[in-house]
Enzyme design. Structure first.
Site, short mmCIF file in Angstrom:
data_model
loop_
_atom_site.label_atom_id
_atom_site.label_comp_id
_atom_site.label_asym_id
_atom_site.label_seq_id
_atom_site.Cartn_x
_atom_site.Cartn_y
_atom_site.Cartn_z
N GLY A 1 36.08 52.74 43.96
CA GLY A 1 36.29 51.47 43.29
C GLY A 1 37.04 51.64 41.98
O GLY A 1 37.90 50.83 41.63
N GLN B 1 30.86 45.06 43.85
CA GLN B 1 29.45 44.72 44.11
C GLN B 1 29.29 43.60 45.13
O GLN B 1 28.23 43.47 45.75
CB GLN B 1 28.73 44.34 42.82
CG GLN B 1 28.49 45.49 41.87
CD GLN B 1 27.55 46.56 42.44
OE1 GLN B 1 26.80 46.33 43.39
NE2 GLN B 1 27.59 47.74 41.86
N SER C 1 34.55 49.26 47.13
CA SER C 1 34.07 50.65 47.11
C SER C 1 33.06 50.86 48.24
O SER C 1 32.09 50.10 48.35
CB SER C 1 33.41 50.94 45.76
OG SER C 1 32.85 52.23 45.79
N HIS D 1 30.72 53.19 48.86
CA HIS D 1 29.34 53.66 48.69
C HIS D 1 28.38 52.58 48.23
O HIS D 1 27.18 52.82 48.09
CB HIS D 1 29.28 54.90 47.78
CG HIS D 1 29.49 54.65 46.32
ND1 HIS D 1 28.46 54.67 45.42
CD2 HIS D 1 30.61 54.41 45.60
CE1 HIS D 1 28.96 54.45 44.20
NE2 HIS D 1 30.25 54.29 44.29
N THR E 1 47.31 62.85 51.28
CA THR E 1 46.86 62.93 52.68
C THR E 1 45.57 62.16 52.85
O THR E 1 44.64 62.30 52.04
CB THR E 1 46.68 64.40 53.09
OG1 THR E 1 47.95 65.06 52.90
CG2 THR E 1 46.25 64.54 54.54
N CYS F 1 23.83 52.53 29.94
CA CYS F 1 25.11 52.29 30.61
C CYS F 1 25.33 53.37 31.64
O CYS F 1 24.52 54.27 31.82
CB CYS F 1 26.26 52.22 29.61
SG CYS F 1 26.81 53.82 29.05
N1 PLP Z 1 33.22 48.03 39.67
C1 PLP Z 1 31.93 47.67 39.74
C2 PLP Z 1 31.54 46.24 39.54
C3 PLP Z 1 30.95 48.64 40.00
O1 PLP Z 1 29.67 48.28 40.05
C4 PLP Z 1 31.35 49.99 40.17
C5 PLP Z 1 30.34 51.04 40.38
O2 PLP Z 1 29.20 50.92 40.00
C6 PLP Z 1 32.73 50.30 40.12
C7 PLP Z 1 33.62 49.30 39.87
C8 PLP Z 1 33.21 51.70 40.34
O3 PLP Z 1 33.15 52.04 41.70
P1 PLP Z 1 33.14 53.59 42.14
O4 PLP Z 1 31.78 54.13 41.82
O5 PLP Z 1 33.42 53.56 43.62
O6 PLP Z 1 34.22 54.26 41.39
#
Ligand code: PLP
Length: 393
Positions: free
Chosen positions: A73, A180, A200, A202, A238, A326
């Site tokens: 993300g 999210q 994202s 995960h 890749t 945080c």
């Molecule tokens: N944006 C939001 C709102 C998120 O909650 C997160 C991760 O907690 C991210 C971006 C970043 O995603 P990633 O962990 O895949 O880099």
């Protein structure tokens, strides 16, 4: 055997679904070709990437050609913001909000020190932006508006449709961080005029290290990562074939579960929240409870420390997270709750429970019982409970 562990930190990351693991397996052994290769080994895997792209596109009702696979993300957010700015070098104003994830917030802060004017929209006590403020702050120099779909700490959902319409009517580009929201609420790119959307894997039961960026057809975009011609020249490198395949499968499963399963998760979340707030000595919910992700609740236990609650929950086998820390694990109070004007006495005692389809009624019963006990225990030993202890902050 010890007690069962309960995981309610799904906004941080999720368990990889067993079906996803199974789907990925052959791509670590037999199907190891490079999809760009002309020979049999390459051709064999390329079709699985195409399928994953279709699965990802279906989840957000987009065209497969609009999906670019990324590593996470954070990369999607960076690529979207940098990609749009590079494509429009004459314009220098960006609008975002005070409650974005650091993957957007820190990029914008960096840009504000490097030639850009950045406006951070404020939020009210429910965590909602003021649409009039958005309209007022847009000017001829505004190139990009980057606003999240749903907040990671509170689950609050922004009115993305309305935001998109305002941004588009003023001729700017709209990027939405939907990390999210994806897989938790319905997203339809045919209906919502977002130009770029970050996803994202995960966060919805794919592995860590795989994401996607939706780029609407016709959007001017300069690639953030340059190199080979992968992803139609929009993201070089890749392809991470096993993870892309797993991501596709996770998208397919998420789409299947979007309505019924998410209603079950919402029912669990609502019961957890209601019973905790009613039975706790002093607890209240942070954020707009009407417009919210179905899996998230952010609750403040006034005058007690969120970190202590988390430690005791963890000892009881329950994983949750604190709104007061945080992402870096520091003890800085949450920028989201502070932007909402939540008093320090409540910011410090905030706990986020974020559920998934793997949580059960028994989990909720257990969390309620343990959490109420922990609250009582901490209030007995806590030196807090007096406003003046916070007065200096
Ligand atoms: N944006 C939001 C709102 C998120 O909650 C997160 C991760 O907690 C991210 C971006 C970043 O995603 P990633 O962990 O895949 O880099």
């Amino acid at each position: 055997m010890g007690t069962k562990n309960i995981y309610t930190d799904n906004n941080a990351t999720t368990m990889v679904a067993p079906e996803v693991v199974e789907e990925m397996q052959p791509f670590f052994s037999d199907l190891y070709g490079n999809p760009s290769s002309m020979h049999l080994f390459g051709g064999q895997v390329k079709k699985f990437i195409d399928r994953a792209r279709e699965q990802a596109a279906s989840l957000i009702n987009a065209d497969p050609s609009e999906i670019v696979f990324t590593s996470c993300g954070t990369e999607s957010d960076n690529a979207a913001i940098r990609g749009v700015l590079s494509a429009h070098p004459d314009k220098k104003h960006i609008i975002t909000t005070r409650v974005e994830h650091p993957a957007v917030k820190n990029v914008c802060q960096y840009l504000s020190k490097n030639g850009y004017r950045v406006t951070e929209l404020s939020v009210d006590s429910r965590g909602q932006i003021d649409m009039d403020e958005l309209t007022e702050k847009m000017d001829k120099d505004t190139v990009l508006v980057s606003i999240m779909w749903a907040n990671n700490e509170t689950g609050v959902i922004f009115p993305v449709d309305d935001i998109a319409k305002i941004v588009k009517s003023r001729g700017a580009v709209f990027h939405c961080d939907a990390v999210q929201a994806t897989g938790k609420v319905s997203i339809d790119m045919n209906k919502t005029p977002v130009d770029l959307l970050s996803i994202s894997g995960h966060k919805f039961h794919a592995p860590k290290g795989i994401g996607a960026l939706y780029i609407r057809k016709g959007t001017h975009f300069v690639p953030f990562i340059m190199g080979g011609h992968q992803e139609e020249g929009r993201r070089a490198g890749t392809e991470n074939v096993p993870y892309i395949v797993g991501f596709g499968r996770a998208c397919e499963i998420a789409l299947k579960h979007l309505s019924i399963e998410n209603i079950r998760v919402k029912t669990l979340r609502d019961r957890l929240e209601k019973e905790l707030v009613e039975k706790a000595i002093e607890a209240s919910v942070n954020g707009d409870t009407q417009n919210r992700l179905p899996n998230t609740t952010n609750i403040s236990f006034k005058y007690i420390e969120g970190e202590s609650i988390l430690m005791l929950l963890s000892e009881a086998g329950i994983a949750a997270s604190s709104g007061s820390a945080c992402t870096s694990g520091s003890l800085e109070p949450s920028h989201v709750l502070r932007a909402m004007g939540v008093p320090f006495t409540r910011v410090h005692g905030s706990v986020r429970f974020s559920l998934s389809r793997y949580n059960t009624e028994d989990d909720v019963d257990c969390i309620i019982e343990k959490m109420l006990h922990i609250e009582k225990q901490l209030r007995e030993i806590s030196p807090f409970g007096r406003e003046e202890l916070y007065a200096a902050q």
